[in-house]
Design a protein around this motif. Structure first.
Motif, short mmCIF file in Angstrom:
data_model
loop_
_atom_site.label_atom_id
_atom_site.label_comp_id
_atom_site.label_asym_id
_atom_site.label_seq_id
_atom_site.Cartn_x
_atom_site.Cartn_y
_atom_site.Cartn_z
N PRO A 143 0.83 -1.21 0.00
CA PRO A 143 0.00 0.00 0.00
C PRO A 143 0.87 1.26 0.00
O PRO A 143 1.92 1.30 0.65
N PHE A 144 0.42 2.28 -0.72
CA PHE A 144 1.16 3.54 -0.79
C PHE A 144 1.48 4.06 0.60
O PHE A 144 2.61 4.50 0.85
N GLU A 145 0.52 4.02 1.51
CA GLU A 145 0.75 4.52 2.87
C GLU A 145 1.86 3.75 3.58
O GLU A 145 2.63 4.33 4.34
N GLN A 146 1.95 2.45 3.33
CA GLN A 146 3.03 1.67 3.93
C GLN A 146 4.38 2.11 3.38
O GLN A 146 5.36 2.21 4.13
N ALA A 147 4.45 2.37 2.08
CA ALA A 147 5.69 2.87 1.48
C ALA A 147 6.07 4.21 2.10
O ALA A 147 7.25 4.46 2.40
N MET A 148 5.09 5.08 2.32
CA MET A 148 5.36 6.38 2.96
C MET A 148 5.87 6.18 4.39
O MET A 148 6.81 6.87 4.81
N GLN A 149 5.30 5.24 5.12
CA GLN A 149 5.76 4.96 6.48
C GLN A 149 7.19 4.42 6.46
O GLN A 149 8.00 4.78 7.33
N MET A 150 7.51 3.59 5.48
CA MET A 150 8.88 3.07 5.35
C MET A 150 9.85 4.21 5.07
O MET A 150 10.98 4.22 5.57
N ALA A 151 9.42 5.20 4.28
CA ALA A 151 10.26 6.36 3.99
C ALA A 151 10.48 7.18 5.25
O ALA A 151 11.60 7.59 5.55
N ASP A 158 16.67 4.75 -0.30
CA ASP A 158 17.08 5.08 -1.65
C ASP A 158 16.57 6.46 -2.05
O ASP A 158 15.37 6.73 -1.99
N GLY A 159 17.47 7.34 -2.48
CA GLY A 159 17.12 8.73 -2.78
C GLY A 159 16.10 8.90 -3.88
O GLY A 159 15.17 9.71 -3.75
N LYS A 160 16.24 8.16 -4.99
CA LYS A 160 15.29 8.33 -6.10
C LYS A 160 13.90 7.88 -5.70
O LYS A 160 12.90 8.46 -6.12
N THR A 161 13.82 6.85 -4.86
CA THR A 161 12.53 6.36 -4.40
C THR A 161 11.89 7.37 -3.46
O THR A 161 10.69 7.65 -3.56
N LEU A 162 12.68 7.94 -2.56
CA LEU A 162 12.16 8.97 -1.66
C LEU A 162 11.65 10.18 -2.45
O LEU A 162 10.57 10.70 -2.16
N ALA A 163 12.41 10.62 -3.45
CA ALA A 163 12.00 11.77 -4.25
C ALA A 163 10.71 11.48 -5.02
O ALA A 163 9.80 12.31 -5.08
N ALA A 164 10.62 10.29 -5.61
CA ALA A 164 9.42 9.95 -6.37
C ALA A 164 8.19 9.84 -5.46
O ALA A 164 7.10 10.29 -5.84
N LEU A 165 8.34 9.26 -4.29
CA LEU A 165 7.22 9.19 -3.33
C LEU A 165 6.72 10.59 -2.98
O LEU A 165 5.51 10.85 -2.98
N LEU A 166 7.65 11.48 -2.67
CA LEU A 166 7.30 12.84 -2.30
C LEU A 166 6.55 13.54 -3.44
O LEU A 166 5.51 14.16 -3.23
N ARG A 167 7.06 13.40 -4.65
CA ARG A 167 6.45 14.10 -5.78
C ARG A 167 5.14 13.47 -6.22
O ARG A 167 4.28 14.16 -6.78
#
Length: 177
Positions: A143-151, A158-167
């Motif tokens: 779930p997207f929210e789980q990915a956000m919690q992992m961030a 991973d920087g590119k993953t963090l940037a893409a999640l934010l955007r």
């Protein structure tokens, strides 16, 4: 900025390393170690259930497995979207009908020329994945929210993953009921 002197050090499979003497905008002459990279693309694939694809991938430079979005190097000067489409199929086993650019990301602009282009892929269909022999990874749909919690917890580093999640977050929030 202009290059006054360039000393080539190494050319490998993905990078070129030079020592470059450059004239800075303030007229100072600086000697810089520069790593030139062709760039890449990273994809936040979002399915109809609001899940994103995170790959758990072995990365030698990180001393183990890390979580990241499907991504890869631009090959033969292909357009970044083509790179993203190829990598989504190879790593996640998905094809997307809808693509949205999330802009680009500079991983380490102090010495690295790499530009990573970020994409949001939606309206997905399943295809056979085609991992390269050098790729050791597993695709997971979370779930997207789980990915956000992992961030936010630091589990996702991973920087590119963090940037893409934010955007991508504003787009994902407008899709939720």
């Amino acid at each position: 900025m202009s290059i006054e002197k360039l000393t080539h050090i190494f050319t490998g499979r993905a990078i070129t390393v030079n020592v470059e003497e450059v004239r800075l905008p303030n007229d100072h002459l600086a000697t810089l170690d520069m790593v030139h990279h062709p760039g890449g693309a990273a994809i936040m694939a979002l399915d109809d259930a609001g899940r994103v694809c995170l790959v758990r991938q072995y990365r030698h430079a990180a001393n183990g497995y890390i979580w990241e979005f499907p991504a890869g190097k631009i090959d033969n000067k292909e357009p970044p979207l083509q790179t993203a489409q190829r990598e989504l199929e190879e790593e996640a086993g998905r094809r997307a009908r809808e693509w949205r650019s999330l802009g680009d990301f500079l991983p380490s602009p102090g010495f690295l020329t790499e530009v990573v282009h970020l994409f949001l892929a939606t309206d997905l269909t399943e295809v056979a994945n085609r991992l390269e022999a050098s790729e050791v990874l597993e695709a997971h749909w979370l779930p997207f929210e789980q990915a956000m919690q992992m961030a936010q917890s630091g589990e996702l580093r991973d920087g590119k993953t963090l940037a893409a999640l934010l955007r991508a977050a504003p787009y994902v929030q407008t899709r939720e009921p």
